[in-house]
Design a protein around this motif. Structure first.
Motif, PDB file in Angstrom:
ATOM      1  N   ILE A 194       0.830  -1.212   0.000  1.00  0.00           N
ATOM      2  CA  ILE A 194       0.000   0.000   0.000  1.00  0.00           C
ATOM      3  C   ILE A 194       0.860   1.254   0.000  1.00  0.00           C
ATOM      4  CG2 ILE A 194      -1.677   1.323   1.361  1.00  0.00           C
ATOM      5  CD1 ILE A 194      -2.665  -1.417   2.398  1.00  0.00           C
ATOM      6  N   PHE A 195       2.042   1.156   0.628  1.00  0.00           N
ATOM      7  CA  PHE A 195       2.888   2.336   0.806  1.00  0.00           C
ATOM      8  C   PHE A 195       3.742   2.542  -0.438  1.00  0.00           C
ATOM      9  CE2 PHE A 195       2.252   0.492   5.102  1.00  0.00           C
ATOM     10  CZ  PHE A 195       1.423   1.485   5.590  1.00  0.00           C
ATOM     11  N   THR A 196       3.119   3.069  -1.469  1.00  0.00           N
ATOM     12  CA  THR A 196       3.798   3.253  -2.758  1.00  0.00           C
ATOM     13  C   THR A 196       4.791   4.411  -2.722  1.00  0.00           C
ATOM     14  OG1 THR A 196       1.934   4.632  -3.484  1.00  0.00           O
ATOM     15  CG2 THR A 196       1.868   2.294  -4.068  1.00  0.00           C
ATOM     16  N   GLY A 197       4.695   5.269  -1.698  1.00  0.00           N
ATOM     17  CA  GLY A 197       5.604   6.417  -1.603  1.00  0.00           C
ATOM     18  C   GLY A 197       6.907   6.111  -0.902  1.00  0.00           C
ATOM     19  N   GLY A 198       7.110   4.838  -0.509  1.00  0.00           N
ATOM     20  CA  GLY A 198       8.370   4.450   0.114  1.00  0.00           C
ATOM     21  C   GLY A 198       8.542   5.020   1.513  1.00  0.00           C
ATOM     22  N   GLU A 199       9.811   5.142   1.926  1.00  0.00           N
ATOM     23  CA  GLU A 199      10.134   5.594   3.287  1.00  0.00           C
ATOM     24  C   GLU A 199       9.602   6.987   3.616  1.00  0.00           C
ATOM     25  OE1 GLU A 199      11.303   4.046   5.881  1.00  0.00           O
ATOM     26  OE2 GLU A 199      11.288   2.196   4.713  1.00  0.00           O
ATOM     27  N   PRO A 200       9.688   7.971   2.684  1.00  0.00           N
ATOM     28  CA  PRO A 200       9.146   9.302   3.019  1.00  0.00           C
ATOM     29  C   PRO A 200       7.660   9.245   3.398  1.00  0.00           C
ATOM     30  CG  PRO A 200      10.519   9.448   1.063  1.00  0.00           C
ATOM     31  CD  PRO A 200      10.366   7.990   1.363  1.00  0.00           C
ATOM     32  N   GLN A 201       6.880   8.435   2.669  1.00  0.00           N
ATOM     33  CA  GLN A 201       5.459   8.311   2.992  1.00  0.00           C
ATOM     34  C   GLN A 201       5.270   7.661   4.359  1.00  0.00           C
ATOM     35  OE1 GLN A 201       3.245   5.481   0.677  1.00  0.00           O
ATOM     36  NE2 GLN A 201       1.283   6.474   1.049  1.00  0.00           N
ATOM     37  N   ILE A 202       6.038   6.604   4.629  1.00  0.00           N
ATOM     38  CA  ILE A 202       5.914   5.924   5.922  1.00  0.00           C
ATOM     39  C   ILE A 202       6.274   6.870   7.061  1.00  0.00           C
ATOM     40  CG2 ILE A 202       6.879   4.068   7.344  1.00  0.00           C
ATOM     41  CD1 ILE A 202       7.142   2.403   4.784  1.00  0.00           C
ATOM     42  N   GLU A 203       7.320   7.695   6.845  1.00  0.00           N
ATOM     43  CA  GLU A 203       7.720   8.639   7.900  1.00  0.00           C
ATOM     44  C   GLU A 203       6.613   9.648   8.182  1.00  0.00           C
ATOM     45  OE1 GLU A 203      10.004   9.867  10.919  1.00  0.00           O
ATOM     46  OE2 GLU A 203      10.369   8.129   9.624  1.00  0.00           O
ATOM     47  N   ARG A 204       5.953  10.129   7.130  1.00  0.00           N
ATOM     48  CA  ARG A 204       4.827  11.059   7.332  1.00  0.00           C
ATOM     49  C   ARG A 204       3.704  10.374   8.108  1.00  0.00           C
ATOM     50  NH1 ARG A 204       5.787  12.178   1.893  1.00  0.00           N
ATOM     51  NH2 ARG A 204       3.920  11.034   1.274  1.00  0.00           N
ATOM     52  N   LEU A 205       3.444   9.135   7.745  1.00  0.00           N
ATOM     53  CA  LEU A 205       2.365   8.412   8.420  1.00  0.00           C
ATOM     54  C   LEU A 205       2.712   8.116   9.874  1.00  0.00           C
ATOM     55  CD1 LEU A 205       1.379   5.971   5.527  1.00  0.00           C
ATOM     56  CD2 LEU A 205       0.066   7.918   6.368  1.00  0.00           C
ATOM     57  N   ARG A 206       3.984   7.913  10.176  1.00  0.00           N
ATOM     58  CA  ARG A 206       4.399   7.706  11.562  1.00  0.00           C
ATOM     59  C   ARG A 206       4.102   8.948  12.403  1.00  0.00           C
ATOM     60  NH1 ARG A 206       8.300   3.618  12.546  1.00  0.00           N
ATOM     61  NH2 ARG A 206       9.286   4.963  14.096  1.00  0.00           N
ATOM     62  N   HIS A 207       4.378  10.139  11.833  1.00  0.00           N
ATOM     63  CA  HIS A 207       4.072  11.384  12.542  1.00  0.00           C
ATOM     64  C   HIS A 207       2.565  11.540  12.749  1.00  0.00           C
ATOM     65  CE1 HIS A 207       8.069  13.053  12.859  1.00  0.00           C
ATOM     66  NE2 HIS A 207       8.286  12.885  11.559  1.00  0.00           N
ATOM     67  N   LEU A 208       1.780  11.161  11.710  1.00  0.00           N
ATOM     68  CA  LEU A 208       0.324  11.244  11.842  1.00  0.00           C
ATOM     69  C   LEU A 208      -0.194  10.305  12.931  1.00  0.00           C
ATOM     70  CD1 LEU A 208      -0.810  11.425   8.093  1.00  0.00           C
ATOM     71  CD2 LEU A 208      -1.025  13.221   9.821  1.00  0.00           C
ATOM     72  N   LEU A 209       0.378   9.102  13.010  1.00  0.00           N
ATOM     73  CA  LEU A 209      -0.040   8.158  14.044  1.00  0.00           C
ATOM     74  C   LEU A 209       0.300   8.690  15.426  1.00  0.00           C
ATOM     75  CD1 LEU A 209      -1.183   5.473  14.981  1.00  0.00           C
ATOM     76  CD2 LEU A 209       1.046   4.416  14.525  1.00  0.00           C
ATOM     77  N   ALA A 210       1.469   9.297  15.559  1.00  0.00           N
ATOM     78  CA  ALA A 210       1.853   9.873  16.859  1.00  0.00           C
ATOM     79  C   ALA A 210       0.864  10.966  17.277  1.00  0.00           C
ATOM     80  CB  ALA A 210       3.274  10.431  16.784  1.00  0.00           C
ATOM     81  N   ASP A 211       0.490  11.842  16.322  1.00  0.00           N
ATOM     82  CA  ASP A 211      -0.494  12.891  16.636  1.00  0.00           C
ATOM     83  C   ASP A 211      -1.843  12.283  16.986  1.00  0.00           C
ATOM     84  OD1 ASP A 211       1.354  14.875  16.216  1.00  0.00           O
ATOM     85  OD2 ASP A 211       0.754  15.251  14.134  1.00  0.00           O
ATOM     86  N   TRP A 212      -2.213  11.203  16.281  1.00  0.00           N
ATOM     87  CA  TRP A 212      -3.488  10.540  16.554  1.00  0.00           C
ATOM     88  C   TRP A 212      -3.498   9.970  17.976  1.00  0.00           C
ATOM     89  CZ3 TRP A 212      -4.758   5.358  17.556  1.00  0.00           C
ATOM     90  CH2 TRP A 212      -6.121   5.042  17.466  1.00  0.00           C
ATOM     91  N   LEU A 213      -2.366   9.374  18.399  1.00  0.00           N
ATOM     92  CA  LEU A 213      -2.263   8.830  19.759  1.00  0.00           C
ATOM     93  C   LEU A 213      -2.385   9.937  20.805  1.00  0.00           C
ATOM     94  CD1 LEU A 213       0.621   6.283  19.123  1.00  0.00           C
ATOM     95  CD2 LEU A 213      -1.698   5.694  19.873  1.00  0.00           C
TER      96      LEU A 213
END
Length: 402
Positions: free
Chosen positions: A54-73
């Motif tokens: 699903i993560f077609t944007g590679g590591e940069p996309q995953i890093e953005r999503l990690r920040h979003l998950l942290a904010d969600w928590l």
């Protein structure tokens, strides 16, 4: 005040001000745990190849999503659960829909996070741990409900977009057909009558030639080409200005038998073998008898054109619940993918002598009965065209529903 839908959800689950207060008190307790929870979450997720894809944007996309998950928590322990909270959570769910995250991963992800948060709260030995964990369970259930709401809205938008695209395509086709209709009327006037005159004149010339005159063969060829032109104009008229169907209950098996008898003397049919077995059951459909005959003729002749001498063409009539399936199969040349995709497109043809209207007319005839038509073909393996025809018409359906 929360959104009315969110308020209803909270009332249903029993999430109240006491729960909000308990969770809000743990913001500082949870903060140091957030990086490790995010790490564990993505470690578990990325172990799955289908999830990783699903993560077609590679590591940069995953890093953005990690920040979003942290904010969600952090948002889980904000202590404020109002309309702004609900809308933000909806937007996160919409992001999941956009990246096509399967719903099972969303549900499993919530459970992984619940386990991690429970471990953190129990390790910190917070006051009223069990009550806090119960409040957290309620909130995570609400989070899941909000995300499912996002999926529902996302799918609804997708369906509306698909319906809109289909309607636009239908309107474009209607406009195209209107233009063809005007052209067809002009062609009928400008071509058919002169063709008839030319054909009559050539026949007179041919009849006046002696039996051994070598030009008689040329005259015969000219008449054959005139017949081709006349057939092309007729096809154009049928496609552009189809006769409104006079639908009735007809037996499709009877129509097949009649058409096979009519086609016996056709040169193209005589060089192949048509295999047909009567259906094992009732083959009554709601359709125009003449339209079904034309459909059958087009499909069988098309199959014959695609076949080598001596090959078999199989015609099948298969009762199938509320519909009857008509299938015509050949084992001829078949079609490559780019031709198969455009097979029902008007004026598209790979034949040197074709008009590209045969299958397009078939589609018009089937759709006029509220039926569907599809095609399966592989290069070198042959082609199968299948039409599904309803047993009852719209009026009868309504009468039955009453």
């Amino acid at each position: 005040m929360p959104d009315s839908r969110f308020s209803d959800m909270m009332k249903l689950i029993g999430f109240d001000a006491r729960d909000a207060a308990l969770l809000g008190q743990q913001a500082d307790t949870i903060e140091p745990w957030i990086p490790s929870i995010v790490d564990h979450f993505y470690e578990a997720l990325l172990q799955r190849p289908d999830a990783r894809a699903i993560f077609t944007g590679g590591e940069p996309q995953i890093e953005r999503l990690r920040h979003l998950l942290a904010d969600w928590l952090r948002g889980l322990f904000s202590g404020t659960y109002d309309s702004a909270y609900y809308e933000k959570r909806l937007a996160i769910g919409a992001a999941h829909v956009r990246v096509a995250l399967p719903q099972q991963y969303m549900i499993l992800g919530i459970e992984l996070i619940r386990q991690e948060l429970e471990t953190a709260l129990r390790s910190a030995d917070v006051a009223e741990t069990d009550l806090t964990l119960r409040s957290l369970d309620k909130l995570l259930t609400l989070e899941l409900a909000i995300m499912l709401e996002s999926y529902k809205e996302g799918f609804a938008k997708r369906i509306r977009r698909s319906e809109r695209d289909a309607l636009e395509e239908k309107l474009t086709r209607a406009e195209h057909l209107a233009e063809i209709g005007q052209l067809a009327a002009s062609l009928a006037h400008e071509i058919k009558n002169p063709l008839a005159g030319i054909s009559g004149a050539i026949e007179v010339i041919g009849d006046g030639m002696p039996a051994g005159n070598p030009h008689r063969q040329i005259v015969k060829e000219i008449l054959g080409q005139i017949s081709r032109l006349d057939a092309a104009v007729k096809d154009l008229l049928v496609y552009a200005r189809p006769v409104k169907p006079r639908a009735a209950q007809i037996v499709l098996h009877d129509a097949v038998v009649r058409v096979l008898m009519l086609l016996r003397e056709e040169p193209e049919i005589q060089r192949v073998r048509v295999d047909y077995e009567p259906p094992a059951g009732d083959s009554t459909v709601h359709a125009d008898d003449s339209h079904m005959e034309q459909l059958l003729m087009n499909l069988i002749i098309n199959a014959a054109h695609a076949s080598q001498d001596g090959q078999v063409i199989k015609v099948e009539v298969i009762p199938n619940g509320e519909s009857v399936r008509l299938a015509v199969t050949d084992w001829g040349a078949g079609m490559p993918p780019h031709v198969r995709e455009r097979a029902f497109e008007a004026f598209f043809t790979t034949k040197a002598k074709g008009t590209g209207l045969g299958l397009a007319i078939c589609r018009r005839l089937v759709e006029a009965t509220d039926g569907t038509i599809e095609l399966q073909s592989e290069l070198g393996e042959g082609t199968k065209v299948m039409a599904s025809l309803p047993r009852t018409g719209p009026t009868e359906d309504k009468r039955t529903q009453r």
